[in-house]
Design a protein around this motif. Sequence first.
Motif, PDB file in Angstrom:
ATOM      1  N   PRO A  54       0.831  -1.219   0.000  1.00 36.65           N
ATOM      2  CA  PRO A  54       0.000   0.000   0.000  1.00 36.65           C
ATOM      3  C   PRO A  54       0.863   1.266   0.000  1.00 36.65           C
ATOM      4  O   PRO A  54       1.873   1.350   0.704  1.00 36.65           O
ATOM      5  N   LEU A  55       0.426   2.239  -0.767  1.00 37.42           N
ATOM      6  CA  LEU A  55       1.042   3.568  -0.791  1.00 37.42           C
ATOM      7  C   LEU A  55      -0.064   4.598  -0.620  1.00 37.42           C
ATOM      8  O   LEU A  55      -1.142   4.466  -1.222  1.00 37.42           O
ATOM      9  N   LEU A  56       0.176   5.600   0.185  1.00 36.93           N
ATOM     10  CA  LEU A  56      -0.861   6.577   0.517  1.00 36.93           C
ATOM     11  C   LEU A  56      -0.513   7.954  -0.029  1.00 36.93           C
ATOM     12  O   LEU A  56       0.589   8.468   0.202  1.00 36.93           O
ATOM     13  N   VAL A  57      -1.461   8.553  -0.737  1.00 37.38           N
ATOM     14  CA  VAL A  57      -1.304   9.939  -1.184  1.00 37.38           C
ATOM     15  C   VAL A  57      -1.556  10.868  -0.002  1.00 37.38           C
ATOM     16  O   VAL A  57      -2.596  10.783   0.658  1.00 37.38           O
ATOM     17  N   ASP A  58      -0.590  11.720   0.273  1.00 39.21           N
ATOM     18  CA  ASP A  58      -0.715  12.778   1.276  1.00 39.21           C
ATOM     19  C   ASP A  58      -0.753  14.084   0.496  1.00 39.21           C
ATOM     20  O   ASP A  58       0.240  14.473  -0.116  1.00 39.21           O
ATOM     21  N   TRP A  59      -1.900  14.753   0.493  1.00 36.66           N
ATOM     22  CA  TRP A  59      -2.082  15.933  -0.350  1.00 36.66           C
ATOM     23  C   TRP A  59      -1.289  17.148   0.135  1.00 36.66           C
ATOM     24  O   TRP A  59      -1.160  18.128  -0.604  1.00 36.66           O
ATOM     25  N   GLY A  60      -0.772  17.123   1.354  1.00 33.27           N
ATOM     26  CA  GLY A  60      -0.077  18.292   1.875  1.00 33.27           C
ATOM     27  C   GLY A  60      -1.065  19.412   2.175  1.00 33.27           C
ATOM     28  O   GLY A  60      -2.277  19.235   2.129  1.00 33.27           O
ATOM     29  N   ALA A  61      -0.527  20.565   2.488  1.00 29.32           N
ATOM     30  CA  ALA A  61      -1.362  21.718   2.866  1.00 29.32           C
ATOM     31  C   ALA A  61      -1.250  22.816   1.806  1.00 29.32           C
ATOM     32  O   ALA A  61      -0.153  23.321   1.558  1.00 29.32           O
ATOM     33  N   PRO A  62      -2.357  23.191   1.178  1.00 27.01           N
ATOM     34  CA  PRO A  62      -2.299  24.253   0.169  1.00 27.01           C
ATOM     35  C   PRO A  62      -2.055  25.618   0.792  1.00 27.01           C
ATOM     36  O   PRO A  62      -2.403  25.856   1.956  1.00 27.01           O
ATOM     37  N   GLU A  63      -1.480  26.487   0.009  1.00 27.31           N
ATOM     38  CA  GLU A  63      -1.255  27.874   0.401  1.00 27.31           C
ATOM     39  C   GLU A  63      -2.214  28.775  -0.381  1.00 27.31           C
ATOM     40  O   GLU A  63      -2.795  28.347  -1.394  1.00 27.31           O
ATOM     41  N   PRO A  64      -2.398  30.015   0.046  1.00 26.62           N
ATOM     42  CA  PRO A  64      -3.257  30.926  -0.717  1.00 26.62           C
ATOM     43  C   PRO A  64      -2.868  31.036  -2.192  1.00 26.62           C
ATOM     44  O   PRO A  64      -3.737  31.229  -3.054  1.00 26.62           O
ATOM     45  N   ALA A  65      -1.587  30.861  -2.492  1.00 21.64           N
ATOM     46  CA  ALA A  65      -1.136  30.936  -3.885  1.00 21.64           C
ATOM     47  C   ALA A  65      -1.717  29.805  -4.739  1.00 21.64           C
ATOM     48  O   ALA A  65      -1.714  29.891  -5.978  1.00 21.64           O
ATOM     49  N   ASP A  66      -2.220  28.746  -4.093  1.00 21.79           N
ATOM     50  CA  ASP A  66      -2.809  27.622  -4.819  1.00 21.79           C
ATOM     51  C   ASP A  66      -4.302  27.813  -5.071  1.00 21.79           C
ATOM     52  O   ASP A  66      -4.982  26.867  -5.472  1.00 21.79           O
ATOM     53  N   ARG A  67      -4.810  28.994  -4.884  1.00 30.79           N
ATOM     54  CA  ARG A  67      -6.244  29.262  -4.910  1.00 30.79           C
ATOM     55  C   ARG A  67      -6.929  28.779  -6.183  1.00 30.79           C
ATOM     56  O   ARG A  67      -8.104  28.411  -6.169  1.00 30.79           O
ATOM     57  N   ASP A  68      -6.234  28.780  -7.328  1.00 34.12           N
ATOM     58  CA  ASP A  68      -6.861  28.424  -8.601  1.00 34.12           C
ATOM     59  C   ASP A  68      -6.774  26.937  -8.926  1.00 34.12           C
ATOM     60  O   ASP A  68      -7.184  26.517 -10.016  1.00 34.12           O
ATOM     61  N   GLN A  69      -6.260  26.131  -8.018  1.00 32.50           N
ATOM     62  CA  GLN A  69      -6.097  24.695  -8.256  1.00 32.50           C
ATOM     63  C   GLN A  69      -7.397  23.975  -7.878  1.00 32.50           C
ATOM     64  O   GLN A  69      -7.699  23.746  -6.705  1.00 32.50           O
ATOM     65  N   ASP A  70      -8.181  23.622  -8.884  1.00 36.71           N
ATOM     66  CA  ASP A  70      -9.457  22.957  -8.605  1.00 36.71           C
ATOM     67  C   ASP A  70      -9.240  21.450  -8.434  1.00 36.71           C
ATOM     68  O   ASP A  70      -8.101  20.967  -8.418  1.00 36.71           O
ATOM     69  N   ILE A  71     -10.311  20.698  -8.297  1.00 36.15           N
ATOM     70  CA  ILE A  71     -10.194  19.256  -8.069  1.00 36.15           C
ATOM     71  C   ILE A  71      -9.551  18.575  -9.271  1.00 36.15           C
ATOM     72  O   ILE A  71      -8.676  17.714  -9.130  1.00 36.15           O
ATOM     73  N   ALA A  72      -9.981  18.966 -10.470  1.00 41.29           N
ATOM     74  CA  ALA A  72      -9.381  18.396 -11.677  1.00 41.29           C
ATOM     75  C   ALA A  72      -7.879  18.671 -11.722  1.00 41.29           C
ATOM     76  O   ALA A  72      -7.087  17.802 -12.116  1.00 41.29           O
ATOM     77  N   ALA A  73      -7.464  19.861 -11.316  1.00 42.98           N
ATOM     78  CA  ALA A  73      -6.039  20.187 -11.305  1.00 42.98           C
ATOM     79  C   ALA A  73      -5.281  19.364 -10.274  1.00 42.98           C
ATOM     80  O   ALA A  73      -4.100  19.042 -10.477  1.00 42.98           O
ATOM     81  N   HIS A  74      -5.928  19.015  -9.158  1.00 43.24           N
ATOM     82  CA  HIS A  74      -5.282  18.122  -8.195  1.00 43.24           C
ATOM     83  C   HIS A  74      -4.960  16.774  -8.858  1.00 43.24           C
ATOM     84  O   HIS A  74      -3.913  16.180  -8.594  1.00 43.24           O
ATOM     85  N   VAL A  75      -5.869  16.299  -9.701  1.00 48.17           N
ATOM     86  CA  VAL A  75      -5.615  15.042 -10.424  1.00 48.17           C
ATOM     87  C   VAL A  75      -4.482  15.236 -11.424  1.00 48.17           C
ATOM     88  O   VAL A  75      -3.518  14.458 -11.462  1.00 48.17           O
ATOM     89  N   GLU A  76      -4.581  16.289 -12.241  1.00 53.29           N
ATOM     90  CA  GLU A  76      -3.616  16.504 -13.320  1.00 53.29           C
ATOM     91  C   GLU A  76      -2.209  16.785 -12.810  1.00 53.29           C
ATOM     92  O   GLU A  76      -1.229  16.209 -13.316  1.00 53.29           O
ATOM     93  N   HIS A  77      -2.092  17.667 -11.835  1.00 55.15           N
ATOM     94  CA  HIS A  77      -0.772  18.195 -11.462  1.00 55.15           C
ATOM     95  C   HIS A  77      -0.180  17.575 -10.203  1.00 55.15           C
ATOM     96  O   HIS A  77       1.009  17.790  -9.929  1.00 55.15           O
ATOM     97  N   LEU A  78      -0.984  16.822  -9.448  1.00 57.34           N
ATOM     98  CA  LEU A  78      -0.459  16.187  -8.239  1.00 57.34           C
ATOM     99  C   LEU A  78      -0.575  14.660  -8.327  1.00 57.34           C
ATOM    100  O   LEU A  78       0.418  13.952  -8.175  1.00 57.34           O
TER     101      LEU A  78
END
Length: 297
Positions: A54-78
């Motif tokens: 098993p491997l677990l995704v840890d999303w980390g903590a977003p900063e205000p600069a990440d404001r434009d990262q929507d759910i789809a972008a979480h899939v694409e870029h993370l």
Amino acid sequence: MPIVATAGRAMLRDYGGSGLPVIFIPSLINPPFILDLTAQNSLLRWLARKGVRPLLVDWGAPEPADRDQDIAAHVEHLLLPLIDALGERPALAGYCLGGTMALAAAQLRDVAGLALIATPWQFAGFPPSARADMASLWASAAPACEPLGLMPMEMLQSGFWRLDPGRTVRKFETFAALDPAGAEAAAFIALEDWANGGAPLTLAAAREAFEDLFAANKPGLGQWRVGGALIDPSRLTCPAIDIVSLNDRIVPAASAANLPHRIDLRAGHVGMIVGRGARTALWEPLAAWLSQLQCEC
């Protein structure tokens, strides 16, 4: 657990074990450690002893600069970069909103299999009252979230409390009667620490969740785009299973993607992962399916 890959603020944590690598994708809401609540109550540690890696995704903590990262972008870029960085062909297992994201990733990458656990897809399957509550919560929260660039977890938690306020009161009444030094009290505290913790959502992820998912039901209508592609469960080419609870108050069974291979169980949204009956209800059937998947691979 050791970090074996990173993508931006997101990390992939390795729980050891051998055999098929399975990337577990938690929701963006609440911390990921519900899948590893304590050393004695951990789906991931248990699976590591059952022929799975098993491997677990840890999303980390977003900063205000990440404001434009929507759910789809979480899939694409993370998420997709974490899958690519592993260097092996994994299976994916998504819990709650993490399953919604895992389904998109499974369409966009060659994976060994996909397990959805208490995953919403048909958001029109939520009761009208719940969708109205979500709309009201977002209408009241959005003006405060806009200047922050984030939606604090406390705002989201208030929405969960509104699902059944009486139950929230009753569970703390029960806790007050427990032995403070006992195992039951320790388990209660561990779960409440998880339920009341977690990083904020980015503004764009919150907006997409409330407006595109809950209000517009874009996934259920085949209108949700990730990486330029329309995400459709019927386009999956890998083996897939939908694990659905018939009495889940958080993600009702009517909201499931209804994949052809489906297991119905009766446990709460969180209870199916860490409750007394979790091993029989969920852990063992999931391990059996992953074992079969490994044989097919």
